[in-house]
Design a protein around this motif. Structure first.
Motif, short mmCIF file in Angstrom:
data_model
loop_
_atom_site.label_atom_id
_atom_site.label_comp_id
_atom_site.label_asym_id
_atom_site.label_seq_id
_atom_site.Cartn_x
_atom_site.Cartn_y
_atom_site.Cartn_z
N LEU A 110 0.83 -1.21 0.00
CA LEU A 110 0.00 0.00 0.00
C LEU A 110 0.86 1.25 0.00
CD1 LEU A 110 -2.75 1.35 0.06
CD2 LEU A 110 -2.76 1.10 2.56
N ALA A 111 1.94 1.26 0.79
CA ALA A 111 2.82 2.43 0.82
C ALA A 111 3.46 2.67 -0.54
CB ALA A 111 3.90 2.25 1.89
N ALA A 112 3.89 1.59 -1.20
CA ALA A 112 4.50 1.72 -2.53
C ALA A 112 3.47 2.21 -3.54
CB ALA A 112 5.09 0.39 -2.98
N LEU A 113 2.27 1.66 -3.49
CA LEU A 113 1.22 2.08 -4.42
C LEU A 113 0.90 3.55 -4.24
CD1 LEU A 113 -0.97 1.47 -6.52
CD2 LEU A 113 -2.47 0.76 -4.63
N LYS A 114 0.79 4.00 -3.01
CA LYS A 114 0.46 5.41 -2.75
C LYS A 114 1.57 6.33 -3.24
CE LYS A 114 -1.32 6.43 1.27
NZ LYS A 114 -1.57 6.42 2.72
N ALA A 115 2.82 5.93 -3.06
CA ALA A 115 3.94 6.75 -3.54
C ALA A 115 3.91 6.87 -5.06
CB ALA A 115 5.26 6.15 -3.07
N ILE A 116 3.62 5.76 -5.72
CA ILE A 116 3.56 5.74 -7.19
C ILE A 116 2.39 6.58 -7.68
CG2 ILE A 116 3.05 4.22 -9.14
CD1 ILE A 116 4.77 2.07 -7.65
N GLN A 117 1.24 6.43 -7.06
CA GLN A 117 0.07 7.20 -7.46
C GLN A 117 0.28 8.70 -7.26
OE1 GLN A 117 -2.73 5.15 -4.92
NE2 GLN A 117 -3.66 4.05 -6.65
N ARG A 118 0.84 9.08 -6.12
CA ARG A 118 1.08 10.49 -5.87
C ARG A 118 2.06 11.07 -6.88
NH1 ARG A 118 0.44 14.46 -2.27
NH2 ARG A 118 2.06 16.07 -2.28
#
Length: 212
Positions: A110-118
């Motif tokens: 989830l942390a990686a996904l959020k960083a990529i999305q942002r």
């Protein structure tokens, strides 16, 4: 709800998935166990050129998602992502990044996904190339994951294939018609939760999950 596991089917390049992030954060904060499974929707044969028509369609959808979720789709994203021709809508590298982040601890997906999305939707950065994704993850403090994206080992690639395979398999089993999709699995029987529940009230989402 603390004894509930919710499976979240997604693609890193799905604007609606980005829009559902606030609800995912609230579920995680409440003690719900989230299992993130990428479906590879926009990778491989699902990748496509970022042409003018698709960019216009995406931006119109993005404005609706922003109104419903409060998630920012910035001018930098419009200028540096949607309005740049010659690029692909290809989530292969971003999906690998999410898989690699969770290799030792699935909660880090989830942390990686959020960083990529942002990086994409707020900062207008490249997340469709290996170098772009690796830089985003490195900047987010995930140096080991960044290195795994740039030079994936056989272990990383095998884990990635297994994760996407599970995501695609569940997607098909649920007869889901898109991402994001949520599922609650009880007694080995997955139950699909309407994605609309991610864009209403949190109380409504919890009610859907409890009723599944």
């Amino acid at each position: 709800m603390t004894d509930t596991t919710v499976t979240y089917l997604f693609d890193p390049l799905c604007g609606w998935c980005y829009g559902s992030t606030p609800m995912l954060d609230r579920l995680a904060a409440s003690g719900v166990t989230l299992e993130l499974l990428p479906t590879g929707l926009f990778s491989g044969s699902g990748a496509r050129p970022m042409d003018e028509g698709f960019a216009a369609h995406a931006w119109a959808n993005d404005q609706r998602i922003e109104r419903l979720s409060g998630q920012v789709f910035s001018q930098a994203y419009l200028d540096n992502v949607l309005n740049v021709r010659g690029t692909l809508l290809d989530s292969s590298a971003a999906t690998l990044g999410v898989s690699a982040a969770g290799l030792d601890d699935p909660r880090l997906r989830l942390a990686a996904l959020k960083a990529i999305q942002r990086a994409r939707y707020v900062d207008g950065r490249d997340i469709v190339t290996v170098d772009g994704v690796a830089q985003v993850l490195a900047d987010a403090g995930m140096a080991d994951t960044a290195a795994a994206v740039k030079a994936p080992t056989d272990e990383v690639l095998a884990a990635h294939r297994e994760l996407v395979g599970r995501g695609r398999g569940l997607f098909q089993r649920l007869h889901a018609n898109g991402v994001p999709s949520l599922a609650v699995i009880r007694n080995d029987a997955p139950r699909l939760i309407s994605s609309n529940a991610l864009f209403g009230s949190y109380e409504n989402l919890v009610a859907h999950l409890q009723a599944a």
